[in-house]
Structure formats: C-alpha cells, structure tokens
Design a protein around this motif. Structure first.
Motif, short mmCIF file in Angstrom:
data_model
loop_
_atom_site.label_atom_id
_atom_site.label_comp_id
_atom_site.label_asym_id
_atom_site.label_seq_id
_atom_site.Cartn_x
_atom_site.Cartn_y
_atom_site.Cartn_z
N ILE A 202 23.06 -33.72 177.64
CA ILE A 202 23.12 -34.95 176.86
C ILE A 202 23.39 -34.62 175.40
CG2 ILE A 202 21.81 -36.95 176.09
CD1 ILE A 202 21.77 -37.55 178.81
N ARG A 205 26.91 -33.98 174.87
CA ARG A 205 27.73 -35.16 175.06
C ARG A 205 27.71 -36.06 173.83
NH1 ARG A 205 29.62 -39.20 178.40
NH2 ARG A 205 28.40 -41.08 178.23
N ILE A 206 26.56 -36.15 173.17
CA ILE A 206 26.42 -37.11 172.08
C ILE A 206 26.47 -36.48 170.70
CG2 ILE A 206 24.90 -38.81 171.04
CD1 ILE A 206 23.78 -39.43 173.71
N ARG A 308 12.32 -37.09 179.05
CA ARG A 308 13.64 -37.66 179.35
C ARG A 308 14.69 -37.02 178.46
NH1 ARG A 308 13.56 -43.33 181.73
NH2 ARG A 308 15.72 -43.24 181.10
N PRO A 309 15.78 -36.59 179.06
CA PRO A 309 16.75 -35.81 178.28
C PRO A 309 17.27 -36.54 177.04
CG PRO A 309 17.57 -36.31 180.51
CD PRO A 309 16.16 -36.72 180.48
N ARG B 41 21.70 -45.46 171.13
CA ARG B 41 22.68 -44.78 171.97
C ARG B 41 22.87 -45.50 173.28
NH1 ARG B 41 25.93 -41.21 169.31
NH2 ARG B 41 24.71 -40.41 167.58
N ARG B 42 21.76 -46.07 173.82
CA ARG B 42 21.90 -46.82 175.07
C ARG B 42 22.75 -48.04 174.84
NH1 ARG B 42 16.35 -45.88 176.51
NH2 ARG B 42 16.41 -44.05 177.83
N GLY B 45 26.51 -47.57 174.54
CA GLY B 45 27.27 -47.09 175.68
C GLY B 45 27.40 -45.58 175.76
N ASP B 46 26.87 -44.86 174.76
CA ASP B 46 26.89 -43.40 174.84
C ASP B 46 26.05 -42.91 176.01
OD1 ASP B 46 26.92 -42.84 171.27
OD2 ASP B 46 28.54 -42.82 172.74
N LEU B 47 25.04 -43.72 176.35
CA LEU B 47 24.17 -43.37 177.47
C LEU B 47 24.27 -44.47 178.51
CD1 LEU B 47 20.90 -42.25 175.70
CD2 LEU B 47 22.39 -40.81 177.04
N PRO B 48 25.27 -44.41 179.39
CA PRO B 48 25.39 -45.49 180.37
C PRO B 48 24.19 -45.54 181.30
CG PRO B 48 27.24 -43.96 180.52
CD PRO B 48 26.28 -43.38 179.55
N ALA B 49 24.03 -46.70 181.94
CA ALA B 49 22.89 -46.91 182.84
C ALA B 49 22.81 -45.81 183.89
CB ALA B 49 23.07 -48.25 183.55
N LEU B 51 22.36 -42.67 183.83
CA LEU B 51 22.88 -41.32 183.61
C LEU B 51 21.77 -40.28 183.71
CD1 LEU B 51 25.43 -39.78 182.94
CD2 LEU B 51 24.89 -40.03 180.53
N GLU B 52 20.64 -40.54 183.04
CA GLU B 52 19.56 -39.56 183.08
C GLU B 52 19.03 -39.43 184.51
OE1 GLU B 52 17.70 -41.82 179.79
OE2 GLU B 52 17.00 -39.85 179.18
N GLU B 54 20.74 -39.78 187.22
CA GLU B 54 21.68 -39.00 188.02
C GLU B 54 21.52 -37.52 187.74
OE1 GLU B 54 25.06 -42.44 187.91
OE2 GLU B 54 25.69 -40.35 187.88
N ARG B 183 25.53 -53.47 183.83
CA ARG B 183 25.75 -54.55 184.78
C ARG B 183 24.48 -55.42 184.92
NH1 ARG B 183 30.25 -55.78 187.98
NH2 ARG B 183 29.51 -55.03 189.99
N GLU B 240 17.79 -47.21 187.53
CA GLU B 240 18.37 -47.39 186.19
C GLU B 240 19.86 -47.65 186.24
OE1 GLU B 240 17.11 -44.81 183.14
OE2 GLU B 240 15.15 -44.49 184.02
N ALA B 241 20.28 -48.46 187.20
CA ALA B 241 21.70 -48.77 187.30
C ALA B 241 22.02 -50.14 186.70
CB ALA B 241 22.14 -48.74 188.75
N LEU B 242 20.99 -50.93 186.36
CA LEU B 242 21.24 -52.30 185.92
C LEU B 242 20.70 -52.54 184.53
CD1 LEU B 242 20.17 -54.13 189.19
CD2 LEU B 242 22.48 -53.97 188.29
N VAL B 272 15.68 -48.53 180.94
CA VAL B 272 14.65 -48.76 179.93
C VAL B 272 15.25 -49.72 178.90
CG1 VAL B 272 13.34 -47.70 178.08
CG2 VAL B 272 13.58 -46.53 180.25
N ARG C 164 27.23 -36.77 195.42
CA ARG C 164 27.40 -36.43 194.02
C ARG C 164 28.71 -36.97 193.50
NH1 ARG C 164 23.26 -36.11 193.59
NH2 ARG C 164 24.01 -37.35 191.91
N ARG C 167 29.05 -40.90 192.86
CA ARG C 167 28.33 -41.50 191.75
C ARG C 167 29.24 -41.60 190.53
NH1 ARG C 167 22.97 -41.88 191.66
NH2 ARG C 167 22.09 -42.08 193.73
N ALA C 191 25.26 -51.53 192.75
CA ALA C 191 25.57 -52.21 191.49
C ALA C 191 26.98 -51.89 191.01
CB ALA C 191 24.56 -51.80 190.42
N ARG C 394 33.45 -44.24 183.66
CA ARG C 394 32.08 -43.74 183.54
C ARG C 394 32.13 -42.27 183.13
NH1 ARG C 394 28.13 -46.13 186.48
NH2 ARG C 394 26.91 -44.24 186.64
N LEU C 397 29.50 -36.68 185.81
CA LEU C 397 28.52 -35.61 185.65
C LEU C 397 29.19 -34.25 185.79
CD1 LEU C 397 25.20 -36.50 187.45
CD2 LEU C 397 25.68 -36.29 185.04
#
Lengths: 364, 369, 420
Positions: A202, A205-206, A308-309, B41-42, B45-49, B51-52, B54, B183, B240-242, B272, C164, C167, C191, C394, C397
């Motif tokens: 992360i 990435r950021i 959390r990362p 960041r969330r 959009g730098d941190l899409p739903a 992602l962590e 996944e 979403r 955490e997809a929505l 979150v 994987r 996703r 979703a 998206r 990963l």
C-alpha cells in the motif's frame, strides 16, 4: 553467603535469553553472591560457563535460591518442580500455540507443553519476575503468589564505532532515496511479517513507489518464512524486500541506522528488545499495540490500534513527511531508553533477589 | 503486584505530569491525523473498497489456513479415499536393461508376501476412511435437521410490495449517500426509483429485489437491478466491497437470527466509514395498518428506531441520524376559542404521543473502524 | 469506443459454445457505428493440442478485425497427469499448483499478452474463464477488463488461482442467472458490475420444406434433438428412454437426432439419425417437430431451446440442467423430466395435447422475443460496457503473468472426432 543459581534450558551466545542470563550471573557475583548457571544444553562456545542441570543436587546447599529463565519447554522445569529450594521465575513469555498451528505442528506441541509447565511452576514459585506487566498478569492468573516487573537486562552500547560503515554504504547504494521500513525479529507467525508486506504494498501504491522493506532475523519457522516471501513475490515485491541474516552487531546497527522507520506489527510480544535497539539508533518507531509492545514503547513511538495496511502506511508517511515529528520520536526514544539502562535493571534484580533470600533466611 | 514498570521520565512530579500529558496529547493528535489521512485516501479512490481485505485473503492462499465448512470435509474425504489404496506394483523400469529384469524378478518372488501385508494396510485404511464418511454423513444430517426446524417464511403472495415511485425518505437517503465512492446496494428496491435517484446524484448504485415482477419496470428502463433477496446477496459479496447499503421492506419482518446475520453481513461487507441507511415502519404503525394475515404470519416485525440504534452500535456502527416521516395521522389541536380547549388539546397531545406519531423512520449509520 | 475480445480460439470453423458466442457478439457489435471491435486470439484452432494452424497477423472475418498470435507451447502429457491429480480436490490445490494447471491447459501466447498490455482499446473482454489467455490478460491489462465466464460447476472452477485472478476484473457478463449464482457463490463477487446477457437468437431460415419429408418419415409425428450427438449431451439416455417409451406406448411417433455424430446412437426402427444438415434443413426439421428435446445436463445457455421457441415449438428439457430449467421456468415454454417416469408422462401429454403444445410454444416465443433478440442484447451490452469504462480499472493485486511451461512429452491427438 547468598547463593542465587540460575537455570535455563539452553545457553547460547548472541541470544537474548542467553545474554540476559550471563549478565545476571555477573551482576549477582559482583554483589558478592555465589551464582552458577545450570542448563539442559549449552553451545560449544559456552561449555565452560554452564553445568548440566542434573548435577545440581550434588552441589545444592541450604539457603540456595533458584532462578529459572522461563520462555520455552524443558525437562529442567520438571526437575525444578521436584526441588524444595525457593524458586523464582524470570518469565519471558511463551507464544500461544494457536500461532503455530498449521505452520509447524511440532512447535505448536512444544509451546503447548511450555504453557503447561508455566502453569505448574507459577503457583510453586515464591516470586514471579516478569519482563512486563503483560507477562506478570499471565503469571498472576496462573496463581503465582507474588509478581514484580523487571525488564530484560539489555546492555546496549551507545558507541558510534560499533556501526559497520561499509554496510551502511552498501545499503544506501541499494535503495537510494527510497523509504526504508525495517523490522527485526525471528520470522515466525506471531510476528506478522505478512502484514508488513501488505503495508509495504500500500505504501508503494500511494506514497513512494520505490519504498523498501528490510527484515532482519532468522527464519525459525521455515514454512511461514516461505509463505511470506512467496506472498511478497506474488505482489511483485521480490525486489523491494531484503532479508538480513546472521548479521554481526555492527552490521545490525548499520541496518537500524539506515532505516527510516522501524515498524513492528507483531501480535504477541513479552517485551520486544528490538524496540530498544531502534530507540538507541534514533530510528522512529511505528508499532501495533499488542502484548507488551505498548508498555515497552510508552510514548517513544506511534502506537497503532490496528495493523490495517492503510493505517500503517499512513503512519509511516506521516513520519516521513514531518521531520519535527521524527526528531521528537527519536528524542522520546532516547529518553525511554534511559529507563532500561543496565545499571538500573541490574540493581533491581539484585534488590529483588536479595529480598527473596532474606525472606527465606527469616523463615528458615 | 508492585507497579515497578519504569514510568517515562523520573523527574519532579509536577513537571513530569504536564510534560507527559503534553506528549500524550501530541501523540493523540498525530494518531488523529493518521486516521484522517486514511479516510482521505479512501474517499479519493486511492484505496478502493475491499483492497486491504483482498491483501489479507491473498496471504491465506499461501498459508495452511484453508477451507471452511462442508467443502473441507468432502475434499479431505476424497483425499483419504484416494490414499486408502496401496499399490504394490513397484515401478520396475530402469535405465539399464539388466536392472529392469532384476527388479521384476524380485517383485514376483515377494508378491505373495507383499499382497498379504498390503491387504492388511488397505483394510485398515479403508475402515478409517469409512469412519470419516459416517461422520460426514451424520454432520450433514444434523445440519439439514437444523435447517428444517426454521419457522416458515412469509408466503411470497403476502409479502407487502415496495411502494412504487419516490418515497418521503428517498431524498434523505440520497443526501446520506452522495459522495460515497464505492458501490452502493439498495435492498428490496422494487421498481428501482431510488436506484435511479442515486445514480442521478452520481452514486454508483445498483438494486436487488426478490420479485422479478416488481423489477420489470426497472429492467425495462435499463437500471442495474437484479432478482435476489438481501441476505442471499450480501452473502456473495466480499468483505469491504460496498460503500453503502440501503435496507427497507423485508428488513422489517426478519426472524431474529436472520436479523443478527444481516447485521453481521452489513458490518463486514461495508468499507470502514461506509454508510448504512435503514427504513422501517414504526411498530405502532405496523400493528395498526399492516394486514392481520401478514402480521400474524410474518416471522418477525419492525423494531423501534432505538432498538436498531442499539443493535447497530453493538456492531461497530455510529448512528448519525434518525429521521421520522411517513403518513402523519396526528390529530390537529383545536383552536383556543373552542369549548374546553385546554383539556381537549391535552387529550389530543396524549393521543398523538401514544398512538398517532410518525408512522415511519429512517436510521442512518456509519461503520466505525 | 473500442472493445478488444481476448479468446483462445476464433473463427467460423471453431465449434464451441463460448467461442461461437464471442464471435456472434463481436460481429453484431461492430455493426454499431460508434463501436470498433477487434479480437485478439491464437493461431490455433484445436484446443486439445494448441497447434498453430492459422497464420499470425491481422485479418477481417465477417467485419471483425482478428489479430492472431502464435501459441508458445503445446498441450503435454503433464497436463493430464496434473489434472487427474488436482481435480479430486481442487480447492485445496496450492496457488502454485493451480497456476501450473492453468499454464499447462494453455494456450500460452506471450505475444498476445503483450498486445493486451499495449492495447489502445477502451475495454478488454475475456472469454471464457478457463484459459491462460484470460488469466494473463486480466493481470496485464491497463484498461478496464470484463469477463464472460461461460462457467460450469466443474472442478477447475474451484482453483484458487482463478479466485485470485477474478478479484481483479471490472465487470462480468453472464449467460444465465444460474451461471451468475454459481460464480457469485464461488468467488464472492456479488457487488461487481454485472449483466446477464445470454445470447441472441437468429431469425429462422428454413427452406420451406416439410420436416418429416426431409427425415423420410412421411406424415409421422416426431420429436427432435438438435446438436452434436454425444454421450455427454445425454443422447444415449434419450435414445434409451425413447425406446422404452415406444415399448410401453406404441404409436407412430419417431425421434430424430439432427447434428454431427460423435457417439453413435443405437439402432432403432423409430430413430432417425441425420448427421450434419444444412441450416435450411435444420430449421425446417425443427419447425415440423412436435417437441424439441434437450436431454443434456451440462448446457451453459442452450441456444437451440430459444431457436425452437422462435418457431413456437415447445421443449422438453433435463431437470438437472440449471440453464435450460431457468429458461423453462421463466418463460413457461417447456416441460422437464428427471426420470423415465416423468419423461414418459411429459412426452405422452405433449404428443397428445395440441392445445398444450400451442400454449407452451407461444409462451416460449414471447419470452424469446422479449429477451433474446439481437438488437436489445447489443443495446444492453453497450450500456453495460459504457458503465464499466466510466468506472475505470480496479487496482490489480498482481501483475505477474503465468510461467511458460517448458518440457514434458508433447501430446498428439489421434483420430478424428468432434471438437470440444
């Protein structure tokens, strides 16, 4: 004449427990006491500093106080359960077996046995010394009649010469201006190395696409270490992660100084000496509040409620972007380190053991 | 236990206290800034739903922590079955011609002995594997029994239809969700009007509803809707997809354990800082206006907004708003000049309070860390 | 806007549900004025060997630009060994093993994957899920990538490498709701933007002849089966059931198997096997059938059922097949069977009751017209594509490609037979 003899499962050089045990022996002897070390096994280099524990009964004398360095399972524990001498535990914590299940089942069995031994020894001891309040609470819950907190005896030399200059130059050439995150610790499941890999992903990435992650420590759980490195490969981080093994003290000091931030996301720690090493090197610290980490760190670093990362990456970024904060944390670290100065700790141990010896003489 | 942990700084007390307090305050501020940075960041959009989430799950691929539930039982069983057979045909091919001949001769000679030994081993292994089958069958029977003892669903013909067109609470729901970058799912969306209102406001919304018929107008207009019930859908969404979830309709008559499941799913499927919007009738209005058949047969009934707030808070949500609306059947007070105005108005106030308040409400909540 | 399909094989000679569907979509989409379509595919036509039989480079097929890239490996015996080992317990195969399976299954086309990474398309559409080209394209694509899974409930679906990979996709296009349910259940992607598109059905193109005459049955009523005559498709079961039905219910009813023959149907006086027939004959035979029977349990969409309905012919399907059952239940255009008894009673009723056949056929016809005509399918598809493009890609990963498998004994196909 006061005699405090130590028992430890294994006496090894360049090992936290081993160094601690030998330093304590020296402190007790300086106090004018008799003090020997009894072991189940000793490294070749230290053969003449240790005696096989089964030889103790022949040398036992009235008034002896026994101090057991407790951190792993050993037949020494069973042996001590059968002795009548007053027993003091020096408890360094045992990683719960849940961390090892699936990774290394034989180790899980071993630590489960160790925990059973702690449970048997705690009520039998006259005193439980613990590295941290976190450890002390465990002893209390197991029925130890009295506990006190004394940190591990670490002798951190504040000596600029002990930094390996070549190693520093080599590291700097390798990563250039990129951010370097460092963690020092055995590669085993409770230390959560994979969370550091996630945080690095992360962060790159950021904040800094070239950031690096340095691990120092032996891969004591090979299956876990393999998984962590395979995971890093899968995320395309093979070139961004470096693993330092078998470093000399001077090389290790170089790695600490080279790093921009020391990050610890370990889920279970009884004390965490690397935090002190980072403080000594003036490296700002970000750590997960788990086990005894919060106690050891106090205010000398950023203590996170979550691993959390995204949060870890933001914390590292915060330090990188704010030199004032980095300096404040480094200062706080040096201040905190003073609380663990060897002379203070040595004296505490001597005072505590003297108290036990006196009490026993009073009773006897 | 003696508190002998070396405290930070052993200097004179007064100075120490304020120094320590300063440092603690400073670190708290830093921590707050870190949290704010993560939120930024969330939102950007730098941190899409998800992602962590996944990343965590990717690591599981490398770890021995594997399957859950039924699949693990069945798959392990096939492995046991596969290994329960021991093959005594030792490979005999070799690089050298002579070697091959020698091996074959040995095998033939010892065959009778090996057969006997292997037969014993295979018998043992097979009985072990049989045992596992028995256990797995038994567990599956138990699971089926538990499932069968559920109370019946509300018959689909009786399910109250979601009102078509716009509702009193749609603007408030849109306000709460505007700006959410991930979403948003609208449960029991009916004809999809709320989904379209959200889309028009720039929200990436889609709708679900168990009734194909109710969805037809939405499908005809090309809205992103599909025929699925809320619980079933949230189960196939990853953690955490929505960015948002809207609940109405069937959420009011869920049986208690389904309500628990819904809250668990909502709390994990949202990112979150994700937003939950829940619309419901008040219990009093339900008792007064829902058909007796529905009231009697529904496995559950509407809760008070305070109860939803309590349940949500226990799952890590913060309730940010409770808004009342719907038909307001309150009696109007009489004018001051009317006979016995004061007593009449007092009675009217009491009746309004007790029986005729707002008939519906909307709860808006945010998932905390 | 520009769409690039990525599919392991492509061409009018390729007979395979997924590949044909991709081609039909591509050909219809490129008729739209504001859409450009190209197809990135391999030089192979045989998915069992991956031999490069077509020349590399760009051609135009029915209006679609087709770019072919050579495959870099052949199918080897290692694939069969690994497949046998893993299919027993696919979910607990390790990530490394499942990725090896995918690379052995192929086709490995490094040049195609490079082309995806450098593509100027607005969206990449991969079709179907099972192949290395799909997994690699998803890994390297810099623009939004969607997947047409064409998935069945089969062991390979449960490999963790697919989990994987999927996703990282930006949208999904399904053939049926049953397929969507399966994919969402396995991959938890509920979703993700999705659409259940199905396939468009072509207009009937009969030659005007009587079906029973073409079959040589005179005036006799007949049931018909349309498609490859194959054990997997339930033809053996159908022949068997029909024979028993005739024993217990003597009449002049006949059964026609219309399509290329992979597994010969048993000889029976009332069964006619036509082999491959012309399009015109196919439509004529279908139009004259009392009932179109689809006994297959493994259909992913079943275009033939819709084709029967465009002619108002009712259908009888296998109750174990989710896709055809979904059609029947949503349309009210057919019956189903799950045993000989139910087969017997369904056939009996259908053959004897013209009114019932008419009602079923009408319902099926309405359902097909409402949902499966090409113009509305393309409309839905373009609306979906525009939404996907607007949301952007998206963050994947992983961006690592599959390893090119080296070595192993090459597998050489022997004998003829139908394609997969």
């Amino acid at each position: 004449m006061t005699a405090v003899h130590q028992f430890v499962p294994a006496l090894l050089p360049r090992d936290a427990t081993g160094d601690h045990t030998r330093a304590l022996r020296d402190a007790f002897r300086s106090a004018g006491w008799e003090s020997d070390i009894y072991v189940e096994a000793a490294h070749d280099e230290l053969q003449d500093e240790a005696t096989y524990f089964e030889e103790y009964p022949a040398r036992a004398r009235p008034g002896d106080v026994l101090l057991y360095q407790l951190g792993t399972s050993s037949p020494v524990a069973e042996f001590l359960l059968g002795r009548a001498e007053p027993l003091v535990l020096d408890y360094h914590n045992v990683t719960p077996e849940s961390f090892y299940e699936g990774w290394e089942d034989h180790t899980a069995v071993k630590v489960a046995l160790a925990r059973r031994q702690v449970a048997a020894l705690a009520p039998k001891a006259v005193l439980g010394i613990a590295d941290s309040a976190f450890n002390a609470r465990e002893l209390e819950e197991l029925g130890c009649p009295a506990t006190t907190v004394v940190p591990i005896l670490v002798d951190l030399h504040v000596d600029a010469d002990r930094v390996d200059g070549h190693e520093r130059v080599r590291l700097a050439a390798d990563h250039g201006a990129s951010t370097v995150l460092l963690f020092v610790g055995r590669i085993s499941p409770n230390k959560a190395h994979q969370r550091l890999v996630e945080a690095l992903w992360i962060y790159r990435r950021i904040y800094d696409p070239g950031a690096r992650l340095h691990f120092v420590g032996p891969a004591v759980t090979p299956a876990y270490a393999d998984a962590v490195f395979a995971f890093a490969d899968e995320l395309g981080l093979a070139d961004a992660v470096r693993h330092g093994e078998d470093l000399t003290e001077a090389e290790l000091a170089a790695w600490y100084q080279d790093a921009d931030v020391f990050v610890c996301l370990s889920e279970h720690e009884g004390f965490c000496i690397p935090l002190l090493e980072a403080m000594q090197a003036g490296t700002p610290i970000v750590a997960l509040d788990a086990g005894a980490v919060g106690e050891t760190l106090a205010d000398a670093g950023i203590l996170l409620p979550t691993a959390r990362p995204a949060t870890v990456a933001a914390a590292v970024a915060r330090i990188r972007g704010d030199t004032a904060l980095a300096h404040r944390l480094a200062d706080a670290g040096r201040r905190r380190l003073a609380d663990f100065a060897a002379p203070i700790t040595r004296q505490r141990f001597v005072d505590v053991l003297a108290g036990v010896a006196d009490a026993e003489r009073g009773v006897a | 236990m003696s508190p002998d942990v070396p405290a930070p700084d052993g200097g004179p007390d007064a100075d120490v206290t304020s120094d320590v307090a300063d440092r603690i305050r400073y670190l708290d501020e830093v921590m707050a800034e870190i949290d704010a940075e993560v939120r930024r960041r969330r939102a950007s959009g730098d941190l899409p739903a998800g992602l962590e989430q996944e990343l965590d799950e990717l690591f599981l691929e490398f770890s021995p922590v594997g399957l859950q539930g039924r699949a693990r039982l069945r798959e392990t069983l096939s492995l046991v079955d596969g290994s329960a057979y021991v093959d005594i045909a030792v490979p005999t091919s070799s690089n050298k011609a002579v070697g091959s001949y020698v091996k074959r001769a040995i095998r033939k000679g010892l065959g009778w002995y090996m057969n006997f030994v292997v037969a014993q081993i295979v018998k043992f292994a097979w009985s072990v594997s049989r045992m596992f089958h028995v256990v797995v069958d038994h567990i599956e029977d138990l699971e089926a029994t538990v499932e069968a003892n559920r109370s019946p669903d509300l018959p689909s013909g009786l399910v109250p239809a979601t009102p078509t067109g716009s509702t009193w609470w749609a603007p408030a729901a849109v306000d709460a969700l505007v700006g959410v970058s991930d979403r948003v799912v609208v449960g029991d969306c009916g004809d999809g009007s709320l989904v379209e209102a959200l889309t028009a406001a720039g929200v990436d919304a889609y709708g679900i509803d168990p009734s194909d018929i109710a969805l037809e107008p939405a499908l005809d207009r090309g809205a992103d809707v599909r025929a699925e019930p809320v619980l079933g859908h949230l189960a196939v969404v990853s953690d955490e997809a929505l960015g948002g979830i809207v609940l109405t309709g069937s959420v009011q008559w869920l049986r208690p354990n389904e309500r628990v499941r819904l809250l668990d799913l909502a709390s994990t499927r949202l990112v979150v800082d994700g937003i939950l919007v829940l619309h419901s009738s008040s219990p009093a209005a339900w008792a007064a206006t829902a058909s007796p058949v529905v009231r009697d047969l529904a496995p559950g009934q509407p809760l008070h907004p305070e109860t939803w707030a309590h349940l949500l808070r226990s799952r890590g949500f913060t309730v940010t708003a409770t808004i009342f609306g719907g038909d307001d059947r309150q009696l109007a007070r009489v004018g001051a000049g009317a006979a016995d105005a004061a007593e009449v108005n007092a009675a009217i106030d009491a009746i309004n309070d007790l029986l005729l308040g707002p008939t519906e409400y909307l709860v808006v909540a945010t998932r905390e860390r | 806007m520009k769409l690039a399909f990525v599919t392991p094989r492509f061409g009018t000679e390729v007979i395979g549900g997924a590949e044909t569907a991709a081609r039909m979509l591509a050909e219809r989409l490129c008729l739209r004025p504001d859409w450009e379509v190209e197809v990135l595919t391999s030089c192979a036509l045989d998915h069992l060997t991956w031999e490069n039989t077509e020349p590399a480079g760009s051609t135009v097929v029915n209006g679609v630009t087709v770019r072919r890239f050579p495959t870099a490996s052949r199918r080897t015996l290692d694939y069969f060994a690994l497949d046998g080992e893993l299919r027993v317990a696919p979910e607990i195969a390790s990530l490394a093993q499942s990725r090896r399976w995918i690379s052995l299954n192929g086709p490995m086309c490094p040049d195609l994957v490079d082309a995806v990474a450098e593509s100027d398309a607005d969206i990449i559409a991969c079709y179907p899920y099972l192949f290395a080209t799909t997994v690699d394209a998803i890994a390297v694509s810099k623009v939004p990538v969607i997947l047409h899974p064409a998935a069945h409930d089969e062991p390979a679906l449960y490999f963790s490498a697919f989990r994987r990979s999927f996703r990282d996709i930006d949208g999904l296009v399904y053939h049926t709701r049953a397929e969507r349910d399966l994919m969402e259940d396995v991959f938890k992607i509920g979703a993700r933007p999705q659409v259940v598109l199905g396939l468009g059905v072509n207009d009937p193109a009969g030659g005007g002849r009587r079906g029973s005459e073409i079959l040589g049955l005179g005036d006799r009523p007949y049931l018909c089966y349309l498609g490859r005559v194959d054990e997997h498709k339930g033809c053996g079961m159908l022949a068997d059931y029909f024979a028993r039905f005739k024993e217990r219910n003597p009449s002049d009813l006949a059964l026609a198997f219309v399509g290329p023959v992979s597994d010969a149907a048993p000889d029976h006086p009332d069964i006619v096997v036509t082999g491959t027939v012309s399009e015109a004959d196919k439509w004529d035979i279908l139009a004259g059938a009392r009932v179109m029977v689809n006994p297959s349990a493994y259909e992913s969409f079943s275009l033939v059922v819709l084709e029967a309905w465009t002619l108002g012919v009712p259908v009888l399907v296998n109750g174990a097949c989710a896709a055809t059952m979904e059609h029947c239940q949503r349309s009210g255009g057919g019956l189903w069977f799950d045993s000989f008894r139910s087969f017997e009673s369904a056939v009996g009723r259908l053959v004897g009751d013209a009114g019932l056949r008419a009602v079923l056929g009408e319902s099926g016809k309405r359902y097909t017209a409402r949902n499966y005509l090409w113009p509305s399918i393309i409309d839905q598809y373009t609306a979906f594509l525009e939404g996907v493009a607007a949301r952007g890609r998206r963050a994947p990963l992983r961006t690592t490609r599959l390893d090119l498998h080296a070595g192993g004994t090459a597998y050489v196909r022997t004998g003829g037979g139908g394609h997969g």
